[in-house]
Design a protein around this motif. Structure first.
Motif, PDB file in Angstrom:
ATOM      1  N   THR A 133       0.814  -1.137   0.012  1.00 23.13           N
ATOM      2  CA  THR A 133      -0.074  -0.187  -0.119  1.00 23.13           C
ATOM      3  C   THR A 133       0.986   1.294  -0.131  1.00 23.13           C
ATOM      4  O   THR A 133       0.509   2.354   0.303  1.00 23.13           O
ATOM      5  CB  THR A 133      -0.940   0.053   1.268  1.00 23.13           C
ATOM      6  OG1 THR A 133      -0.093  -0.326   2.384  1.00 23.13           O
ATOM      7  CG2 THR A 133      -2.224  -0.863   1.008  1.00 23.13           C
ATOM      8  N   PHE A 134       2.002   0.957  -0.577  1.00 18.93           N
ATOM      9  CA  PHE A 134       3.035   2.181  -0.558  1.00 18.93           C
ATOM     10  C   PHE A 134       2.395   3.377  -1.648  1.00 18.93           C
ATOM     11  O   PHE A 134       2.208   3.205  -2.619  1.00 18.93           O
ATOM     12  CB  PHE A 134       4.477   1.687  -0.987  1.00 18.93           C
ATOM     13  CG  PHE A 134       5.579   2.120  -0.470  1.00 18.93           C
ATOM     14  CD1 PHE A 134       5.562   3.230   0.538  1.00 18.93           C
ATOM     15  CD2 PHE A 134       6.891   1.432  -0.553  1.00 18.93           C
ATOM     16  CE1 PHE A 134       6.778   3.558   1.280  1.00 18.93           C
ATOM     17  CE2 PHE A 134       7.883   1.847  -0.049  1.00 18.93           C
ATOM     18  CZ  PHE A 134       7.738   2.866   0.870  1.00 18.93           C
ATOM     19  N   SER A 135       1.792   4.294  -1.066  1.00 12.08           N
ATOM     20  CA  SER A 135       1.427   5.420  -1.733  1.00 12.08           C
ATOM     21  C   SER A 135       2.148   6.143  -2.702  1.00 12.08           C
ATOM     22  O   SER A 135       3.176   6.398  -2.297  1.00 12.08           O
ATOM     23  CB  SER A 135       0.616   6.541  -0.835  1.00 12.08           C
ATOM     24  OG  SER A 135       0.174   7.200  -1.611  1.00 12.08           O
ATOM     25  N   ILE A 136       1.639   6.246  -3.900  1.00 12.96           N
ATOM     26  CA  ILE A 136       2.423   7.152  -4.840  1.00 12.96           C
ATOM     27  C   ILE A 136       1.615   8.459  -4.944  1.00 12.96           C
ATOM     28  O   ILE A 136       1.628   8.884  -6.000  1.00 12.96           O
ATOM     29  CB  ILE A 136       2.571   6.409  -6.116  1.00 12.96           C
ATOM     30  CG1 ILE A 136       1.286   5.632  -6.736  1.00 12.96           C
ATOM     31  CG2 ILE A 136       3.953   5.439  -5.893  1.00 12.96           C
ATOM     32  CD1 ILE A 136       1.562   4.991  -8.180  1.00 12.96           C
ATOM     33  N   GLN A 137       0.656   8.757  -4.043  1.00 15.60           N
ATOM     34  CA  GLN A 137      -0.017   9.944  -4.323  1.00 15.60           C
ATOM     35  C   GLN A 137       0.865  11.171  -4.697  1.00 15.60           C
ATOM     36  O   GLN A 137       0.511  12.168  -5.299  1.00 15.60           O
ATOM     37  CB  GLN A 137      -0.863  10.324  -3.173  1.00 15.60           C
ATOM     38  CG  GLN A 137      -1.666  11.316  -3.026  1.00 15.60           C
ATOM     39  CD  GLN A 137      -2.612  11.342  -4.146  1.00 15.60           C
ATOM     40  OE1 GLN A 137      -3.331  10.283  -4.537  1.00 15.60           O
ATOM     41  NE2 GLN A 137      -2.831  12.474  -5.040  1.00 15.60           N
ATOM     42  N   TRP A 138       2.130  11.243  -4.115  1.00 14.05           N
ATOM     43  CA  TRP A 138       3.156  12.348  -4.163  1.00 14.05           C
ATOM     44  C   TRP A 138       3.442  12.413  -5.591  1.00 14.05           C
ATOM     45  O   TRP A 138       3.707  13.529  -6.246  1.00 14.05           O
ATOM     46  CB  TRP A 138       4.280  12.067  -3.346  1.00 14.05           C
ATOM     47  CG  TRP A 138       5.115  11.004  -3.836  1.00 14.05           C
ATOM     48  CD1 TRP A 138       5.051   9.780  -3.181  1.00 14.05           C
ATOM     49  CD2 TRP A 138       6.151  10.917  -4.577  1.00 14.05           C
ATOM     50  NE1 TRP A 138       5.876   8.926  -3.624  1.00 14.05           N
ATOM     51  CE2 TRP A 138       6.678   9.405  -4.535  1.00 14.05           C
ATOM     52  CE3 TRP A 138       6.892  11.972  -5.154  1.00 14.05           C
ATOM     53  CZ2 TRP A 138       7.904   9.042  -5.251  1.00 14.05           C
ATOM     54  CZ3 TRP A 138       7.967  11.412  -6.062  1.00 14.05           C
ATOM     55  CH2 TRP A 138       8.499  10.063  -6.086  1.00 14.05           C
ATOM     56  N   TYR A 140       1.349  11.529  -8.321  1.00  9.35           N
ATOM     57  CA  TYR A 140       0.182  12.252  -8.721  1.00  9.35           C
ATOM     58  C   TYR A 140      -0.025  13.681  -8.476  1.00  9.35           C
ATOM     59  O   TYR A 140      -0.319  14.432  -9.367  1.00  9.35           O
ATOM     60  CB  TYR A 140      -1.159  11.354  -8.446  1.00  9.35           C
ATOM     61  CG  TYR A 140      -1.121  10.035  -8.736  1.00  9.35           C
ATOM     62  CD1 TYR A 140      -0.643   9.403  -9.778  1.00  9.35           C
ATOM     63  CD2 TYR A 140      -1.695   9.224  -8.011  1.00  9.35           C
ATOM     64  CE1 TYR A 140      -0.322   8.233 -10.320  1.00  9.35           C
ATOM     65  CE2 TYR A 140      -1.873   7.709  -8.362  1.00  9.35           C
ATOM     66  CZ  TYR A 140      -1.185   7.187  -9.503  1.00  9.35           C
ATOM     67  OH  TYR A 140      -1.279   5.853  -9.679  1.00  9.35           O
ATOM     68  N   ASN A 141       0.541  14.084  -7.289  1.00  7.42           N
ATOM     69  CA  ASN A 141       0.737  15.526  -6.923  1.00  7.42           C
ATOM     70  C   ASN A 141       1.446  16.021  -7.987  1.00  7.42           C
ATOM     71  O   ASN A 141       1.144  17.183  -8.450  1.00  7.42           O
ATOM     72  CB  ASN A 141       1.154  15.723  -5.562  1.00  7.42           C
ATOM     73  CG  ASN A 141       0.205  15.083  -4.469  1.00  7.42           C
ATOM     74  OD1 ASN A 141      -0.938  15.116  -4.753  1.00  7.42           O
ATOM     75  ND2 ASN A 141       0.696  15.187  -3.328  1.00  7.42           N
ATOM     76  N   ILE A 142       2.695  15.599  -8.323  1.00  5.93           N
ATOM     77  CA  ILE A 142       3.517  16.333  -9.369  1.00  5.93           C
ATOM     78  C   ILE A 142       2.942  16.358 -10.572  1.00  5.93           C
ATOM     79  O   ILE A 142       2.811  17.608 -11.273  1.00  5.93           O
ATOM     80  CB  ILE A 142       4.785  15.569  -9.469  1.00  5.93           C
ATOM     81  CG1 ILE A 142       5.631  15.875  -7.907  1.00  5.93           C
ATOM     82  CG2 ILE A 142       5.692  15.884 -10.390  1.00  5.93           C
ATOM     83  CD1 ILE A 142       6.846  14.718  -7.934  1.00  5.93           C
ATOM     84  N   LEU A 143       2.412  15.133 -11.158  1.00  9.00           N
ATOM     85  CA  LEU A 143       1.848  15.295 -12.511  1.00  9.00           C
ATOM     86  C   LEU A 143       0.525  16.292 -12.588  1.00  9.00           C
ATOM     87  O   LEU A 143       0.578  16.680 -13.614  1.00  9.00           O
ATOM     88  CB  LEU A 143       1.403  13.787 -12.756  1.00  9.00           C
ATOM     89  CG  LEU A 143       2.509  12.903 -13.040  1.00  9.00           C
ATOM     90  CD1 LEU A 143       2.117  11.321 -13.173  1.00  9.00           C
ATOM     91  CD2 LEU A 143       3.317  13.221 -14.064  1.00  9.00           C
TER      92      LEU A 143
END
Lengths: 303, 303
Positions: A133-138, A140-143
């Motif tokens: 569940t390692f988030s890759i929200q960061w 998506y925040n960049i993109l």
């Protein structure tokens, strides 16, 4: 203030209130140390790394520092140099709150070379990645320009072949000598090298071409002085490409992790299934969850 | 004074009166810079290298430094840290007066990534190698046991698939942590990776299998802790394979020079002409004869 930073004191006085628990790793060669500490009862990881020298400030450094004599022998003499604060800063990265995963990632351990077949990927690695569940929200925040938008060096907004190019967090952006940029693709769902087939050739070729051009334009560094590559395993499973100064022996540019983008393109051109079928070798550290899975499956050659 | 050093000021104020002429080399990774300057009309070499962190002073560093905010994204934030002078000294070595030899020794050259196509190999690299008279008699001396015979760790004497395994000269043989061995093939005339085809698979598989076994027997190091690879370009054109401890970041194990033996085997298994036809990327330094040939042929991407 003048140089655009704001000085943090109490409240923001993060380090002074840090309770140090453990040195996770250190490198005398790189002048780096990674500390596990606690802030208000929560785990934090603090990465300290001294900055490289800058040619531009060398003159000021020579004229405004103090030399402390150490020893002398014939034509050789050595000293300790005390340098004005602003010429000798330390790059500090704080991960807070940090999870057990972060601590594991930064803790130095024994390491092993894993030889992952195409089948191993399907039966061991892919289920492991999907269970995480390692988030890759960061990412998506960049993109989506919700974060770090001002750091973007170049963007091709095309949803299919486009990408965002920005400085890696490890780079202080002051010296081209250790240039380190990352191109993050807009397309979602491409986890890593293993997902690439011939259909991704336009995307990969676009990154190679436009990434080179953007770096030449912004940093006057020609393609022949760049190392352009993917990591396998990557540290996060959203496709991205590393651009580093060839002169700079960046972490993770060893053959046990790095794959030239130009090689990836060639291999896919002659065999669209290359990265689905090949055995790929990579290094994993003790404590890494994926390594445990390979051990459990009896796929680690300990003999 | 108290800590045994004496502070040098005028007279001993070596750096302030230094006239900087040239950066001889710099390493962003090691936080090191080497400067050629002049003092009273004589040449001097000044080596500056930041000191590694010390665990003992970490607490003081955390409590008495100032953090300058840089950026923030999710759980990641970064800062510049300004640290009390005595906790952040720079090791300085002065060579004075320095000779032309010293300057040569410390001067680093620019390096470039060459992308050599199969055709480039035939028209540029091969003629260059053949024109060289760089003797490999020392290799034959080892294979014939006329030299270094007592250093041999393992030998398979078979003329077709056999090889001699011995410590690389860079290894002091004292610590397994930086283990470095070389397997030199008995078969003559295989210059490099470029000469390999499917007919060499038995040779390569034999080296991989028996090399691993020999190292496990002699050094109790399992295959999963080894990095086994070829160099391209190699430093001499008689086929040899590198075995290094995975933990040791050996010189030349970056992706711009190293190719896993296991990858070479796989690539040849699926395409016997792989290394004849592929574009191979490698790093060459300014002043290298082969680099000059690529420049003359207009094959270096300077844009």
């Amino acid at each position: 203030n003048e140089d655009g930073g704001c000085f943090l004191k109490p409240g923001g006085d993060v380090l002074a209130s840090l309770k140090t628990l453990e040195i996770l790793s250190e490198s005398a060669e790189e002048k780096k140390i990674i500390v596990h500490g606690q802030l208000e009862g929560n785990d934090a990881v603090v990465v300290l790394e001294k900055n490289p020298f800058s040619k531009d400030t060398l003159e000021e450094l020579f004229t405004s520092s103090t030399l402390k004599f150490d020893m002398e022998n014939n034509i050789y003499s050595s000293y300790s140099l005390q340098v004005p604060l602003h010429l000798n800063e330390i790059k500090t990265t704080v991960i807070y709150p940090a999870t057990e995963e972060h601590l594991k990632k930064y803790r130095s351990h024994q390491s092993f070379l894993v030889e992952e077949t195409g089948d191993d990927y399907q039966s061991i690695t892919l289920p492991y990645i999907q269970s995480r569940t390692f988030s890759i929200q960061w990412v998506y925040n960049i993109l989506e320009k919700k974060a770090e938008a001002e750091r973007i060096v170049y963007e091709d907004p095309d949803p299919k072949v486009g990408f965002t190019l920005l400085p890696d967090l490890k780079w202080d952006q002051k010296r081209v000598v250790n240039l380190y940029l990352i191109a993050i693709v807009h397309q979602r769902g491409i986890k890593s090298l293993r997902d690439l087939t011939e259909e991704h050739l336009p995307l990969l070729q676009n990154i190679l071409k436009k990434g080179k051009e953007a770096i030449r334009t912004h940093y006057q560094l020609p393609a022949s002085k760049l190392r352009i590559y993917l990591h396998y395993q990557p540290s996060y499973y959203h496709l991205h490409v590393h651009f580093t100064n060839l002169k700079y022996r960046a972490p993770g540019c060893g053959l046990e992790r790095a794959h030239f983008l130009s090689d990836v393109i060639q291999n896919l051109q002659s065999d669209g299934q290359y990265y689905k079928t090949r055995t790929l070798s990579f290094q994993l550290h003790e404590g890494n969850g994926l390594l445990c899975k390979f051990k459990e499956a009896g796929r680690l050659e300990f003999r």
